[in-house]
Motif scaffolding. Structure first.
Motif, PDB file in Angstrom:
ATOM      1  N   MET A 123       1.103  -1.134   0.082  1.00 16.87           N
ATOM      2  CA  MET A 123      -0.141   0.111   0.020  1.00 16.87           C
ATOM      3  C   MET A 123       1.029   1.603   0.075  1.00 16.87           C
ATOM      4  N   ASP A 124       0.824   1.828  -0.853  1.00 15.92           N
ATOM      5  CA  ASP A 124       1.124   3.466  -0.247  1.00 15.92           C
ATOM      6  C   ASP A 124       1.023   3.961   0.137  1.00 15.92           C
ATOM      7  N   ALA A 125       2.662   4.427   1.098  1.00 12.70           N
ATOM      8  CA  ALA A 125       2.562   5.032   2.323  1.00 12.70           C
ATOM      9  C   ALA A 125       2.223   6.272   2.893  1.00 12.70           C
ATOM     10  N   PHE A 126       1.092   6.826   1.413  1.00 16.91           N
ATOM     11  CA  PHE A 126       1.371   8.466   1.142  1.00 16.91           C
ATOM     12  C   PHE A 126      -0.216   8.309   1.628  1.00 16.91           C
ATOM     13  N   ALA A 127      -0.823   7.163   1.057  1.00 13.86           N
ATOM     14  CA  ALA A 127      -2.695   6.915   0.990  1.00 13.86           C
ATOM     15  C   ALA A 127      -2.709   8.185   2.082  1.00 13.86           C
ATOM     16  N   SER A 128      -3.978   8.703   1.712  1.00 10.77           N
ATOM     17  CA  SER A 128      -4.902   9.663   2.468  1.00 10.77           C
ATOM     18  C   SER A 128      -5.789   8.845   3.484  1.00 10.77           C
ATOM     19  N   LEU A 129      -6.118   9.274   4.252  1.00  4.43           N
ATOM     20  CA  LEU A 129      -7.021   8.405   5.308  1.00  4.43           C
ATOM     21  C   LEU A 129      -8.375   8.187   4.507  1.00  4.43           C
ATOM     22  N   GLY A 130      -8.652   8.991   3.639  1.00  2.81           N
ATOM     23  CA  GLY A 130      -9.709   8.953   2.885  1.00  2.81           C
ATOM     24  C   GLY A 130      -9.548   7.580   1.997  1.00  2.81           C
ATOM     25  N   GLN A 131      -8.205   7.282   1.236  1.00  2.00           N
ATOM     26  CA  GLN A 131      -7.857   5.778   0.614  1.00  2.00           C
ATOM     27  C   GLN A 131      -8.655   4.913   1.364  1.00  2.00           C
ATOM     28  N   LEU A 132      -7.328   5.422   2.601  1.00  2.00           N
ATOM     29  CA  LEU A 132      -6.957   4.251   3.435  1.00  2.00           C
ATOM     30  C   LEU A 132      -9.126   3.580   3.554  1.00  2.00           C
ATOM     31  N   ALA A 133      -8.913   4.328   3.863  1.00  2.00           N
ATOM     32  CA  ALA A 133     -10.707   3.844   4.605  1.00  2.00           C
ATOM     33  C   ALA A 133     -11.685   3.152   4.042  1.00  2.00           C
ATOM     34  N   ARG A 134     -11.150   3.400   2.056  1.00  2.00           N
ATOM     35  CA  ARG A 134     -11.915   2.934   1.509  1.00  2.00           C
ATOM     36  C   ARG A 134     -11.633   1.066   1.054  1.00  2.00           C
ATOM     37  N   ALA A 135     -10.354   1.145   0.601  1.00  2.00           N
ATOM     38  CA  ALA A 135      -9.498   0.559   0.634  1.00  2.00           C
ATOM     39  C   ALA A 135      -9.365  -0.811   2.100  1.00  2.00           C
ATOM     40  N   LEU A 136      -9.462  -0.261   3.336  1.00  2.26           N
ATOM     41  CA  LEU A 136     -10.409  -0.510   4.154  1.00  2.26           C
ATOM     42  C   LEU A 136     -11.803  -1.973   4.620  1.00  2.26           C
ATOM     43  N   ASN A 137     -12.342  -1.132   4.060  1.00  2.00           N
ATOM     44  CA  ASN A 137     -14.154  -1.129   3.797  1.00  2.00           C
ATOM     45  C   ASN A 137     -14.133  -2.333   2.839  1.00  2.00           C
ATOM     46  N   HIS A 138     -12.811  -2.145   1.622  1.00  2.00           N
ATOM     47  CA  HIS A 138     -13.364  -3.178   0.806  1.00  2.00           C
ATOM     48  C   HIS A 138     -12.636  -4.179   0.369  1.00  2.00           C
ATOM     49  N   GLY A 139     -11.848  -4.372   1.695  1.00  2.00           N
ATOM     50  CA  GLY A 139     -11.226  -5.657   2.346  1.00  2.00           C
ATOM     51  C   GLY A 139      -9.672  -5.617   1.604  1.00  2.00           C
ATOM     52  N   ASP A 140      -9.355  -4.966   0.795  1.00  2.00           N
ATOM     53  CA  ASP A 140      -7.305  -5.007   0.525  1.00  2.00           C
ATOM     54  C   ASP A 140      -7.563  -5.478   1.209  1.00  2.00           C
ATOM     55  N   PHE A 141      -7.227  -5.049   2.278  1.00  2.00           N
ATOM     56  CA  PHE A 141      -6.330  -5.210   3.886  1.00  2.00           C
ATOM     57  C   PHE A 141      -7.118  -5.439   5.050  1.00  2.00           C
ATOM     58  N   SER A 142      -6.884  -5.928   5.931  1.00  2.00           N
ATOM     59  CA  SER A 142      -7.418  -5.907   7.425  1.00  2.00           C
ATOM     60  C   SER A 142      -6.630  -4.813   7.911  1.00  2.00           C
ATOM     61  N   SER A 143      -7.093  -3.993   9.156  1.00  2.00           N
ATOM     62  CA  SER A 143      -6.300  -3.514   9.814  1.00  2.00           C
ATOM     63  C   SER A 143      -5.636  -3.838  11.308  1.00  2.00           C
ATOM     64  N   VAL A 144      -5.820  -5.011  11.292  1.00  2.00           N
ATOM     65  CA  VAL A 144      -4.292  -5.638  11.804  1.00  2.00           C
ATOM     66  C   VAL A 144      -3.365  -5.546  10.750  1.00  2.00           C
ATOM     67  N   GLU A 145      -3.506  -5.318   9.762  1.00  2.00           N
ATOM     68  CA  GLU A 145      -2.202  -6.067   8.380  1.00  2.00           C
ATOM     69  C   GLU A 145      -2.236  -3.832   8.445  1.00  2.00           C
ATOM     70  N   LEU A 146      -2.813  -3.085   8.358  1.00  2.00           N
ATOM     71  CA  LEU A 146      -2.641  -1.852   8.161  1.00  2.00           C
ATOM     72  C   LEU A 146      -1.583  -1.084   9.327  1.00  2.00           C
ATOM     73  N   ALA A 147      -1.704  -1.849  10.229  1.00  2.00           N
ATOM     74  CA  ALA A 147      -1.234  -0.992  11.609  1.00  2.00           C
ATOM     75  C   ALA A 147      -0.173  -2.091  11.514  1.00  2.00           C
ATOM     76  N   GLN A 148       0.366  -2.976  11.366  1.00  2.00           N
ATOM     77  CA  GLN A 148       1.352  -3.768  11.044  1.00  2.00           C
ATOM     78  C   GLN A 148       2.939  -3.229  10.218  1.00  2.00           C
ATOM     79  N   GLU A 149       2.176  -2.951   8.731  1.00  5.44           N
ATOM     80  CA  GLU A 149       2.766  -2.037   8.062  1.00  5.44           C
ATOM     81  C   GLU A 149       3.147  -0.817   8.696  1.00  5.44           C
ATOM     82  N   HIS A 150       2.524   0.233   9.497  1.00  3.70           N
ATOM     83  CA  HIS A 150       3.002   1.582   9.275  1.00  3.70           C
ATOM     84  C   HIS A 150       3.846   1.173  10.705  1.00  3.70           C
ATOM     85  N   LEU A 151       3.496   0.406  11.556  1.00  6.57           N
ATOM     86  CA  LEU A 151       4.798  -0.080  12.856  1.00  6.57           C
ATOM     87  C   LEU A 151       5.956  -0.150  11.711  1.00  6.57           C
TER      88      LEU A 151
END
Lengths: 491, 102, 490
Positions: free
Chosen positions: A1-29
């Protein structure tokens, strides 16, 4: 995923099931872990806590009970109390302190299902404009690691610029959201005084402190605002002003179609432009042209007491800080000196060891201006001038809707350059403290680059005009791409 | 401290000592000289205020013209003493300990 | 000849307001909880905690203000008073300095000799109490308990209008009664619910200007207040007469050694750096708030006393006695109310007063309870008094019933039923009494002779005999008359 994706883009991808919240957190961590040894934008990384929150968010998403920002990661400036996670305020004094409660802002974002990645670096007790006053060492500017990220919310601004978080919280007492946002090429909103609860936000100057968001684009600020704004019975100075318009704005957000409110008049206060650096003046001219192109009418206005804002601010902020910081006495929490021999020894050594130089300087200044024989000459005088400054704004807002000004007088400056000269350092706040004194909202938005360093414009509006500021900022970003430029990876 | 005289401010060692006593901050000798210089500059900076005409201007304590809201007299706080004292430097029998006061 | 010394005294009285929660937090104010179990983040001054003002404390302050006829400031401000001390967790006390909620008012006091004096009250303001320091519990350490921190206080400041320790004590007592009447303070002096600082100076009578004053801190009993002021007056006189000067200083009274001595506490600062508390907004209320407090005022002690004298025809002594403590007055009035309509009840006032001041008060003292906790219901006492009044029972029987009722603590016990069940009615049936009298005369011919020979004291012997025979139920008045007439026969 794009490190500079906006909150809006991430929200859409998360709801779309592109990745889970846990995966999102792991990548940012992982990104934070990689960058923090050099960038130093985090004081505390709360990985375990974040993954627990993310797992809970995934359940909410699966159960269909998620809110618009559920599962999205963020970072809090280390000034907000977080239950169970250290809250240091950038100070040795609180190096060992774990708050037993959440700040109202934190609690609201937890309830919304957002995931706290950690606590960002800051100037000690939010006193500083360079982030060099942190007990945990300076934060580097992702655009140029020899330069400061601004302060005091420098950790939040730098983490955003480096793509470590999609959104972060900050506080602004005299420019501490706006100036680092400008230095790091990101956006920041200082809401109206009283708009966001101060409960659980470690106090610097009670009549000035304002919590708010920093993000890479204005639309993301608009997404977060309705969650953190609004009346809090635990803060006597919190406003009962309704948040329905902020909620409506976030709900119907279409940043690509954002437009300026029709018939918008923007004032340019001449005092902010009088001695402006040439390159910066050019950036502001372009911004003005962009806003005019979007339909705004721009007029020159005057805020005659602007020059008095810095001394007024330093009297009031230091006075309030000097007594707000009296609770750090080594008795109930925080740093205690080793083997105190008597009560005075406990107080003096604990405080002298626990506070850094800038904090002590402001405590002593504030003690001076409140003491017998000086109180009227400094503190009361500053309060009178504060009214003049506020009234300047009230008067000008009879004629214009918003004000356009630079956020800071220069781009990010080199580390160590101003550290030895506090008065020059204080001049960094010249364009941001007037709005703080008046309690009006102000938005910082990237508007250009000077020698590879971002600079920002500032829009100011009347009390509780956050919606108008955000709409104007979003419209500006439909015509500009400064917010889409990112530094090369420094980590 | 000496009475205030406009635009003539320099801060004395005695003043610094008093400020340190009121603020419970101890400065070592090196720090004291630097602090003295810093405070002199601060005072010079804020002395600009003296030149501003504020006749008839009421002090402004808060940026919003609002009055105090009042809370109902209800017990809403349930105290978890152990949690609140978890970060305390010295506690015994539920009391915070400090060096003997008397 | 030099004029005599005159003392000039002003008091600052700290009244703990009887709110459930603290002045600026939702923690409980209850007394006596385990250390720090009632100290929430606001009371502990944890970083980020903020004060929120208790409406009830404000209402109580305004209630006090209207009760003393004071100006109520519709706009008042809270200030920070800055000093470091371990029982003051924020390093400042939130108080009111330049703009207190209650302005100037006055209070009338009555001295021992009955003279009345008016004491001017300068102001009264809201502030928060400090915690407690325990010095004895740990070697070389002081323990800090912050349960009391943040309890609302009303500080009532008088003008230096008091001229003797006795006047000061009378003023303190009067305030004590007033705040209890207003139900804004429990008045419990031993728990520190009212504490007093006394400013004392002396001057030669006739001199206008004030002498240098000293302040005696933290007096919490009427007796110590009076003794401490007298000791301090004598100390000042001693110094001035020895050609020494008085220094302005803060003193503590040591009751064991009966002396005042300088306070060495770090609580004292030479510069408190007062400034408006930025975490709070100005306190503003409209006249409706003040009017509501005024409308809700109960009858105050002075008015009550006058009414007892005028409407109930009670002696001044009784009226004073009954109105000093609102719980006493409330009990007395509840007894009176049980007699039915006010005009009828007034006839019972003196009897009821005698019993309240006598039997009831003695039992209260014996059992060490308050008048608010009397086990004998007012209606029961009224019924008892009514049965004495209509001669159903004798005073002696009444006292025994009083004890039974007191001990039983049973509101369902009915006095009439008890009298009937125990057969306690006075023997006022003339026939029955006449036969007892006749029997006594028949059985004691020798005593009859003595009486008739002029030894009238023997009548007492016959009264005793008949009383014994009637188990104490004979109506003594009636018995006397019957005996006299029976003995006079033949």
């Amino acid at each position: 995923m794009d490190a500079f994706a906006s909150l809006g883009q991430l929200a859409r991808a998360l709801n779309h099931g592109d990745f889970s919240s846990v995966e999102l957190a792991q990548e940012h961590l992982a990104r934070i872990e990689a960058s923090n040894p050099t960038l130093n934008s985090f004081i505390t990384v709360s990985a375990e806590h974040a993954l627990t929150q993310a797992a809970a968010a995934d359940e909410r998403i699966a159960a269909g009970t998620a809110g618009p920002l559920t599962g999205l990661p963020l970072a809090h400036k280390d000034i907000f109390c977080t239950d169970g996670i250290r809250t240091s305020c950038g100070s040795r004094m609180l190096d060992n302190w774990i708050a037993p409660y959440d700040a109202t802002l934190v609690a609201r974002l937890n309830d919304a299902g957002m995931v706290t990645l950690g606590k960002t670096n800051m100037d000690e007790f939010a006193m500083g404009s360079s982030n060099e006053n942190s007990y945990y060492g300076p934060v580097l500017n992702p655009w140029d690691p020899t330069r400061v990220p601004g302060g005091s919310s420098g950790g939040s601004a730098a983490a955003l610029a480096a793509g470590l978080v999609p959104i972060a919280t900050g506080t602004d007492t005299g420019g501490s959201i706006r100036q680092p946002a400008a230095f790091c090429g990101v956006c920041g909103l200082k809401p109206s005084y009283g708009r966001v609860s101060r409960y659980g936000m470690v106090a610097f100057a009670s009549s000035l402190d304002a919590g708010g968001p920093l993000a890479r684009d204005v639309a993301d600020l608009a997404r977060l605002m309705p969650l953190i704004a609004g009346f809090d019975p635990r803060d006597s100075t919190s406003s009962e002003q309704p948040v329905d318009r902020l909620e409506a704005l976030a709900l119907n957000l279409d940043e690509s179609a954002a437009m300026l409110p029709p018939g918008l008049t923007i004032g340019l206060p001449e005092e902010y432009f009088a001695d402006l650096d040439g390159a910066l003046a050019v950036c502001l001219d372009q911004a003005r042209a962009t806003l005019e192109k979007l339909g705004a009418r721009c007029v020159d206005v005057s805020l005659p007491h602007t020059a008095a804002a810095i001394p007024t601010y330093y009297v009031i902020a230091s006075a309030e800080a000097s007594t707000n910081l009296s609770r750090y006495d080594g008795a109930r929490f925080g740093h205690r000196c080793a083997h105190p021999t008597n009560l005075d020894d406990l107080y003096q050594r604990s405080r002298s060891e626990g506070f850094g130089r800038e904090v002590k300087r402001r405590i002593l200044t504030g003690t001076y201006t409140l003491s017998v024989g000086y109180y009227d000459a400094y503190y009361v005088k500053a309060q009178r001038v504060r009214r003049l400054i506020r009234d300047d704004f009230l008067r000008v807002f009879e004629d214009v809707d918003l004000l356009l000004a630079p956020t800071a007088p220069n781009p990010a400056f080199p580390l160590d350059q101003l550290l030895a000269d506090p008065i020059r350092m204080y001049q960094q706040d010249a364009f941001t403290v007037p709005a703080s004194l008046a309690g009006i909202p102000a938005l910082a938005v990237p508007c250009g680059m000077i020698d590879g360093l971002p600079v920002g414009l500032q829009l100011m509006g009347p009390h509780f005009s956050e919606v108008e500021l955000l709409e104007a900022g979003m419209a500006f970003q439909t015509e500009t791409d400064w917010h889409q430029q990112h530094p090369e990876a420094t980590g | 401290m000496a009475a205030h005289q406009t635009n003539l401010m320099t801060i004395h060692q005695d003043d610094i000592a008093k400020l340190c006593r009121l603020a419970q901050i101890a400065l070592d000798d090196g720090e004291r000289a630097a602090t003295n210089a810093d405070l002199d500059k601060m005072i010079q900076m804020i002395d600009v205020l003296q030149s501003i005409d504020t006749d008839g201007v009421e002090p402004l304590a808060h940026p919003l013209d609002a009055a105090q809201r009042l809370r109902a007299d209800e017990i809403t706080e349930l105290v978890d003493r152990d949690r609140y004292q978890a970060s305390a430097p010295a506690v015994q029998d539920g009391l915070y300990l400090v060096p003997r006061v008397l | 000849m030099t004029a005599p010394w005159e003392s000039v005294i002003g008091l600052e009285v700290h009244v703990q307001l009887a709110t459930r929660s603290k002045l600026f937090s939702g923690a409980s104010t209850a007394f006596g909880a385990p250390p720090n179990s009632q100290a929430c983040p606001v009371d502990l001054a944890l970083p980020g905690a903020l004060p929120v003002l208790n409406r009830e404390a404000v209402r109580m302050a305004v209630t006090f203000g209207v009760a003393i006829g004071a100006t109520i400031n519709p706009f008042s401000v809270f200030d920070r008073k800055n000093y470091f001390y371990p029982d003051l967790p924020k390093g400042y006390q939130i108080s009111q300095f330049e703009r207190p909620v209650v302005g100037a008012g006055k209070l009338e006091i009555t001295l021992q000799d009955g003279t009345r004096r008016t004491v001017r009250i300068t102001r009264a303001h809201l502030e928060e109490d400090a915690g407690k320091s325990l010095h004895e519990k740990f070697a070389g350490k002081t323990g800090i308990d912050l349960n009391r921190a943040g309890t609302p206080l009303l500080e009532i400041v008088s003008e230096p209008d008091l001229r003797s320790a006795a006047e000061a004590a009378a003023y303190f007592k009067k305030l004590h009664a007033l705040v209890r009447y207003l139900r804004i303070c429990d008045g419990n002096l031993s728990e520190g619910s009212m504490r007093c600082d006394a400013n004392v100076s002396i001057r030669r009578a006739g001199v206008e200007s004030l002498g240098e004053r000293t302040e005696i801190k933290n007096l919490n009993s009427f007796r110590f207040l009076e003794r401490a002021i007298n000791v301090e007056i004598n100390r000042q006189i001693g110094r001035l007469e020895a050609g020494e000067v008085i220094f302005r200083e803060t003193l503590l009274y040591d009751s064991d050694r009966d002396e005042t001595r300088p306070m060495r506490s770090k609580e004292l600062s030479d510069d408190y750096r007062y400034f408006p508390e930025p975490d709070l907004l100005p306190l503003e209320f409209d006249t409706a708030f003040i009017d509501a407090a005024r409308a809700a005022l109960p009858e105050l002690p002075d008015a009550k006393r006058e009414r007892y004298i005028a409407d109930l025809a009670l002696p001044e002594y009784d009226a004073n006695w009954l109105t000093e403590d609102p719980d006493v007055a409330a009990y007395f009035e509840a007894v009176m109310a049980s007699f039915g309509n006010a005009r009828l009840a007034a006839n019972w006032a003196k009897v009821a007063a005698n019993w309240v001041m006598g039997e009831v008060s003695a039992a209260v003292n014996r059992d060490q309870i308050s008048f608010a906790a009397i086990p004998l219901r007012p209606a029961q006492l009224a019924a008892l008094l009514a049965r004495i009044g209509d001669a159903t029972i004798s005073g002696k029987i009444a006292k025994s019933l009083f004890d039974q009722l007191w001990r039983s603590d049973d509101p369902t016990l009915d006095v009439a039923a008890m009298i009937a069940a125990q057969g306690l009615e006075q023997l006022s049936d003339t026939g029955a009494l006449e036969s007892l009298v006749a029997a006594a005369i028949d059985e004691n011919p020798a005593q009859v002779e003595q009486y008739r020979a002029g030894k009238e004291k023997v009548l007492g012997f016959f009264v005793g005999q008949v009383m014994k025979a009637s188990a104490g139920k004979a109506d003594p008045k009636q018995l006397n008359a019957l005996l006299k007439s029976a003995l006079a026969k033949d």
